[in-house]
Design an enzyme around this catalytic site. Structure first.
Site, PDB file in Angstrom:
ATOM      1  N   GLU A 172       0.921  -1.158  -0.115  1.00  0.00           N
ATOM      2  CA  GLU A 172      -0.079   0.160  -0.124  1.00  0.00           C
ATOM      3  C   GLU A 172       0.931   1.260  -0.047  1.00  0.00           C
ATOM      4  O   GLU A 172       1.958   1.281   0.746  1.00  0.00           O
ATOM      5  CB  GLU A 172      -0.844  -0.098   1.041  1.00  0.00           C
ATOM      6  CG  GLU A 172      -2.022  -1.274   0.893  1.00  0.00           C
ATOM      7  CD  GLU A 172      -3.047  -1.399   2.358  1.00  0.00           C
ATOM      8  OE1 GLU A 172      -3.061  -0.144   2.955  1.00  0.00           O
ATOM      9  OE2 GLU A 172      -3.420  -2.417   2.438  1.00  0.00           O
ATOM     10  N   SER A 288      14.211  -0.907   8.789  1.00  0.00           N
ATOM     11  CA  SER A 288      13.987   0.286   9.616  1.00  0.00           C
ATOM     12  C   SER A 288      13.282  -0.169  10.794  1.00  0.00           C
ATOM     13  O   SER A 288      12.218  -0.736  11.005  1.00  0.00           O
ATOM     14  CB  SER A 288      12.797   1.425   8.592  1.00  0.00           C
ATOM     15  OG  SER A 288      13.522   1.623   7.511  1.00  0.00           O
ATOM     16  N   CYS A 297      -1.741  -6.952   6.314  1.00  0.00           N
ATOM     17  CA  CYS A 297      -1.030  -8.181   5.772  1.00  0.00           C
ATOM     18  C   CYS A 297      -0.177  -8.809   6.818  1.00  0.00           C
ATOM     19  O   CYS A 297      -0.547 -10.104   7.091  1.00  0.00           O
ATOM     20  CB  CYS A 297      -0.051  -7.773   4.494  1.00  0.00           C
ATOM     21  SG  CYS A 297      -1.500  -7.037   3.389  1.00  0.00           S
TER      22      CYS A 297
HETATM   23  N1  LIG Z   1      -3.586  -4.881   1.082  1.00  0.00           N
HETATM   24  C1  LIG Z   1      -2.403  -5.123   0.615  1.00  0.00           C
HETATM   25  O1  LIG Z   1      -1.619  -4.458   0.291  1.00  0.00           O
HETATM   26  C2  LIG Z   1      -2.416  -6.442  -0.051  1.00  0.00           C
HETATM   27  C3  LIG Z   1      -1.292  -6.769  -0.952  1.00  0.00           C
HETATM   28  C4  LIG Z   1      -1.142  -8.217  -1.353  1.00  0.00           C
HETATM   29  C5  LIG Z   1      -2.134  -9.091  -1.130  1.00  0.00           C
HETATM   30  N2  LIG Z   1      -3.213  -9.025  -0.331  1.00  0.00           N
HETATM   31  C6  LIG Z   1      -4.333  -9.795  -0.156  1.00  0.00           C
HETATM   32  O2  LIG Z   1      -5.385  -9.490  -1.091  1.00  0.00           O
HETATM   33  C7  LIG Z   1      -6.748  -9.905  -0.592  1.00  0.00           C
HETATM   34  C8  LIG Z   1      -7.475  -8.525  -0.338  1.00  0.00           C
HETATM   35  O3  LIG Z   1      -6.758  -7.560   0.529  1.00  0.00           O
HETATM   36  P1  LIG Z   1      -7.333  -5.960   0.362  1.00  0.00           P
HETATM   37  O4  LIG Z   1      -6.493  -5.482   1.210  1.00  0.00           O
HETATM   38  O5  LIG Z   1      -7.443  -5.675  -1.187  1.00  0.00           O
HETATM   39  O6  LIG Z   1      -8.742  -6.178   0.978  1.00  0.00           O
HETATM   40  P2  LIG Z   1     -10.009  -5.017   1.117  1.00  0.00           P
HETATM   41  O7  LIG Z   1     -10.727  -5.295   2.366  1.00  0.00           O
HETATM   42  O8  LIG Z   1      -9.382  -3.726   0.858  1.00  0.00           O
HETATM   43  O9  LIG Z   1     -10.897  -5.416  -0.241  1.00  0.00           O
HETATM   44  C9  LIG Z   1     -11.604  -6.690  -0.362  1.00  0.00           C
HETATM   45  C10 LIG Z   1     -12.819  -6.145  -1.008  1.00  0.00           C
HETATM   46  O10 LIG Z   1     -13.764  -7.412  -1.327  1.00  0.00           O
HETATM   47  C11 LIG Z   1     -15.115  -7.258  -1.357  1.00  0.00           C
HETATM   48  N3  LIG Z   1     -15.521  -8.242  -1.285  1.00  0.00           N
HETATM   49  C12 LIG Z   1     -16.074  -8.950  -0.139  1.00  0.00           C
HETATM   50  N4  LIG Z   1     -16.705 -10.195  -0.397  1.00  0.00           N
HETATM   51  C13 LIG Z   1     -17.179  -9.842  -1.610  1.00  0.00           C
HETATM   52  C14 LIG Z   1     -17.984 -10.925  -2.376  1.00  0.00           C
HETATM   53  N5  LIG Z   1     -18.471 -11.896  -1.920  1.00  0.00           N
HETATM   54  N6  LIG Z   1     -18.252 -10.386  -3.600  1.00  0.00           N
HETATM   55  C15 LIG Z   1     -17.712  -9.162  -4.198  1.00  0.00           C
HETATM   56  N7  LIG Z   1     -16.843  -8.417  -3.492  1.00  0.00           N
HETATM   57  C16 LIG Z   1     -16.541  -9.015  -2.028  1.00  0.00           C
HETATM   58  C17 LIG Z   1     -15.273  -6.185  -0.387  1.00  0.00           C
HETATM   59  O11 LIG Z   1     -16.221  -5.355  -0.169  1.00  0.00           O
HETATM   60  C18 LIG Z   1     -14.017  -5.156  -0.482  1.00  0.00           C
HETATM   61  O12 LIG Z   1     -14.218  -3.982  -1.140  1.00  0.00           O
HETATM   62  C19 LIG Z   1      -6.438 -10.260   1.037  1.00  0.00           C
HETATM   63  O13 LIG Z   1      -6.258 -11.811   0.864  1.00  0.00           O
HETATM   64  C20 LIG Z   1      -4.869  -9.741   1.232  1.00  0.00           C
HETATM   65  O14 LIG Z   1      -4.401 -10.585   2.205  1.00  0.00           O
HETATM   66  C21 LIG Z   1      -3.495  -7.723   0.300  1.00  0.00           C
HETATM   67  O1  LIG Z   2      11.729  -1.370   7.462  1.00  0.00           O
HETATM   68  C1  LIG Z   2      10.668  -1.433   7.557  1.00  0.00           C
HETATM   69  C2  LIG Z   2       9.699  -1.812   6.618  1.00  0.00           C
HETATM   70  C3  LIG Z   2       8.368  -1.737   7.063  1.00  0.00           C
HETATM   71  N1  LIG Z   2       7.741  -1.668   8.300  1.00  0.00           N
HETATM   72  C4  LIG Z   2       6.461  -1.612   8.823  1.00  0.00           C
HETATM   73  O2  LIG Z   2       5.906  -2.967   8.043  1.00  0.00           O
HETATM   74  C5  LIG Z   2       4.583  -2.571   7.790  1.00  0.00           C
HETATM   75  C6  LIG Z   2       4.235  -3.159   6.327  1.00  0.00           C
HETATM   76  O3  LIG Z   2       4.925  -2.224   5.467  1.00  0.00           O
HETATM   77  P1  LIG Z   2       5.026  -2.696   3.948  1.00  0.00           P
HETATM   78  O4  LIG Z   2       5.486  -4.041   3.813  1.00  0.00           O
HETATM   79  O5  LIG Z   2       5.755  -1.477   3.417  1.00  0.00           O
HETATM   80  O6  LIG Z   2       3.433  -2.434   3.544  1.00  0.00           O
HETATM   81  P2  LIG Z   2       2.378  -3.294   3.312  1.00  0.00           P
HETATM   82  O7  LIG Z   2       1.429  -2.788   2.189  1.00  0.00           O
HETATM   83  O8  LIG Z   2       1.563  -3.997   4.395  1.00  0.00           O
HETATM   84  O9  LIG Z   2       3.022  -4.441   2.326  1.00  0.00           O
HETATM   85  C7  LIG Z   2       3.193  -5.904   2.730  1.00  0.00           C
HETATM   86  O10 LIG Z   2       2.304  -6.845   2.592  1.00  0.00           O
HETATM   87  C8  LIG Z   2       1.585  -6.784   1.327  1.00  0.00           C
HETATM   88  C9  LIG Z   2       0.284  -7.822   1.690  1.00  0.00           C
HETATM   89  O11 LIG Z   2       0.588  -9.102   1.657  1.00  0.00           O
HETATM   90  C10 LIG Z   2       2.669  -7.376   0.497  1.00  0.00           C
HETATM   91  O12 LIG Z   2       2.129  -7.635  -0.955  1.00  0.00           O
HETATM   92  C11 LIG Z   2       3.556  -6.861   0.542  1.00  0.00           C
HETATM   93  O13 LIG Z   2       4.757  -7.470  -0.531  1.00  0.00           O
HETATM   94  C12 LIG Z   2       4.544  -6.485   1.917  1.00  0.00           C
HETATM   95  O14 LIG Z   2       5.460  -5.600   1.634  1.00  0.00           O
HETATM   96  C13 LIG Z   2       4.131  -1.310   8.077  1.00  0.00           C
HETATM   97  O15 LIG Z   2       3.723  -1.148   9.448  1.00  0.00           O
HETATM   98  C14 LIG Z   2       5.549  -0.468   8.086  1.00  0.00           C
HETATM   99  O16 LIG Z   2       5.703   0.710   8.910  1.00  0.00           O
HETATM  100  C15 LIG Z   2       8.785  -1.330   9.462  1.00  0.00           C
HETATM  101  O17 LIG Z   2       8.565  -1.164  10.499  1.00  0.00           O
HETATM  102  N2  LIG Z   2      10.180  -1.150   8.934  1.00  0.00           N
END
Ligand SMILES: NC(=O)c1ccc[n+]([C@@H]2O[C@H](COP(=O)([O-])OP(=O)(O)OC[C@H]3O[C@@H](n4cnc5c(N)ncnc54)[C@H](O)[C@@H]3O)[C@@H](O)[C@H]2O)c1
Ligand SMILES: O=c1ccn([C@@H]2O[C@H](COP(=O)(O)OP(=O)(O)O[C@H]3O[C@H](CO)[C@@H](O)[C@H](O)[C@H]3O)[C@@H](O)[C@H]2O)c(=O)[nH]1
Length: 484
Positions: A172, A288, A297
């Protein structure tokens, strides 16, 4: 990657309109994936069961704070990217269906797969031609097999759909760049047909044509290079995702342990981490020190991975220790605040940063939110500012004892101390002199080692950070003096 697949993908793209893709779930992952797939030339239909979210998206409004997402959404035509609440409509209009719904933690630590189950059942009812069902959500190993079973149970012929694991690694705050310029693309499948579809989808990244088309776009990383496509079994792909997150979390807990040693030894954790990271086997990233990891996550994925390992009979004490170190960070920082402020009751504290990290409005498992909750419980009055996360923070924090302001300096007005809790880069730019004018006392607790320590000390601040001595650098640390 076998050349044959690249050829196929290039043939597909020269002759057609890209692949017809459905993305289920318009959250941080689904929405970014949908917009980026449209951006690289596919025709995308994005689904969510949150009707208000879909209405907002149809009106061109982005429900989350994510750099470059609005800009990229605005570039897409209504033919390349549409939004709907109907899974059936989206499945019928597509060749590949990405599942990107949430997998939150259950009380026992395992991932809650009920959203995936619900979506898989709905997809089953709409399959009218061969589809690749792509598991994009983060899930435990063997989930793709389980999804296949749901499809079969709902009457889908094995030849009508393949389930593929394609984990997502975006972060994010930098999600668009991470998605478009990934370090690797993992595709876990036993089906050649499904693999060809996946190769075609990622083709414009794999052959570099997308980077040439958008050369110098500021939403891409500098000089992007085509990522490797790694084909694995579905089980390996699922494990790669959990194992990667756990390893990154481990790095953070490791550096936080080193930070505690640095404090006692009178060393500087940032210098130590930099020196370590120059070793290419270690690398500079994720070293960091701070309040510990948060977000939607790492905390949940670590729990799920540990629960899974435990169930498999594997010794997961290492993962538990990573979590325990992380949990201790907030208490450790509270201790630092108490040691300077003594009684916290009725103290007015300025808080900069509520999001779990800079660059996002997401406060899920935010260490900043956890710390603010503790401070409120101890009777502090908090004045908070976050560039993007005040609306989301308001939803989860108690109403009493906290107020929100529109800029960083206003938060400091007459405060007994300043707390920097999230690493928003703009906080680094605040003039220390202006801070001093605003604060009732020049005390700063920097939980992200964001500010310039030397400058803060030169300007006469009591400046407390993590893993760095609070006293003058050359002074022998108290703990060691006692031993001598
Ligand atoms: N947030 C991240 O940085 C990140 C990165 C990599 C992987 N992931 C993984 O990806 C997945 C999604 O994460 P996210 O952060 O985008 O979640 P999120 O909560 O932001 O979004 C999920 C969305 O799915 C929708 N939803 C739920 N049930 C549904 C249904 N039955 N039909 C249609 N829509 C539905 C919700 O309304 C919501 O908008 C998780 O498994 C997470 O672990 C997240
Ligand atoms: O050196 C560091 C790096 C990160 N953080 C903390 O770790 C958390 C996660 O940070 P970051 O990994 O940058 O953000 P996410 O969006 O949670 O991403 C992680 O989680 C996602 C969901 O699975 C994966 O897709 C990414 O690869 C993975 O980096 C945050 O609270 C950061 O502040 C630290 O404290 N020290």
């Amino acid at each position: 990657m076998p050349n044959r697949n690249l050829e196929l993908c290039m043939m597909d793209r020269s002759g057609g309109q890209g692949t017809r893709i459905a993305v289920v779930g318009c959250g941080y992952v689904g929405l970014v994936a949908a917009v980026c797939f449209a951006e690289i030339g596919h025709s995308v239909i994005c689904v969510d069961n949150d009707a208000a979210k879909i209405r907002a998206l149809q009106a061109g409004q982005i429900p989350i704070h994510e750099e470059h997402l609005a800009e990229l959404l605005a570039l897409q035509s209504s033919a390349s990217l549409r939004f709907t609440t109907s899974i059936a409509e989206a499945v019928r209009a597509s060749d590949a269906v990405f599942i990107a719904v949430g997998t939150p933690p259950l009380d026992n630590g395992h991932a809650d797969l009920s959203f995936i189950e619900e979506v898989a059942a709905e997809i089953s009812g709409a399959i009218d031609s061969y589809k690749v069902i792509v598991e994009k959500s983060t899930v435990p190993v063997y989930t793709s097999d389980w999804i296949s079973k749901i499809l079969r149970r709902n009457g889908v012929d094995p030849s009508a759909a393949d389930v593929v694991s394609n984990p997502e690694f975006l972060r994010e705050g930098t999600a668009v760049r991470d998605f478009l310029c990934p370090d690797r693309i993992i595709v876990g499948t036993c089906s050649d047909q499904a693999f060809r579809v996946m190769t075609s989808i990622y083709g414009p990244l794999l052959d570099g044509s997308y980077y040439r088309r958008r050369a110098s776009a500021d939403f891409l990383s500098h000089n992007p290079t085509a990522p490797p496509l790694v084909r694995t079994s579905p089980a390996s792909a699922e494990l790669i995702k959990h194992a990667s997150n756990a390893f990154l979390a481990l790095k953070i807990s490791y550096v936080n342990t080193i930070a505690s040693m640095c404090e006692i030894a009178g060393a500087d954790v940032d210098e130590v981490a930099h020196g370590m990271g120059l070793d290419r086997r270690i690398g500079q990233q994720f070293l960091s020190a701070g309040l510990g990891y948060g977000g939607s996550c790492f905390p949940k994925d670590l729990k799920a991975f540990r629960s899974l390992g435990h169930e498999m009979g594997v010794d997961v004490a290492l993962l538990r220790e990573v979590e325990r170190i992380n949990e201790r960070q907030i208490d450790g920082f509270m201790g630092k605040i108490r040691s300077i402020m003594w009684n916290l009751r009725n103290k007015k504290l300025a808080v900069l940063g509520l999001a779990f990290k800079g660059g996002t409005d997401d406060v899920r498992e935010s260490p900043a939110i956890k710390l603010v909750r503790q401070l409120l419980a101890e009777g502090c009055e908090i004045v908070a500012f976050d560039p993007a996360a005040m609306t989301t923070a308001r939803r989860v924090l108690p109403e009493e004892g906290i107020s929100y302001v529109d800029n960083a300096l206003d938060a400091m007005n007459d405060a007994d101390a300043l707390l920097v809790l999230t690493d928003w880069p703009e906080f680094r730019e605040i003039d220390p002199q202006a801070m001093k004018v605003q604060l009732a006392q020049p005390i700063v607790f920097d939980a992200r080692n964001l500010l310039d320590r030397e400058l803060m000390m030169q300007r006469g601040f009591t400046y407390v950070s993590i893993g760095r001595p609070a006293v003058e650098e050359c002074e022998e640390p108290v703990a060691l003096r006692r031993r001598a």
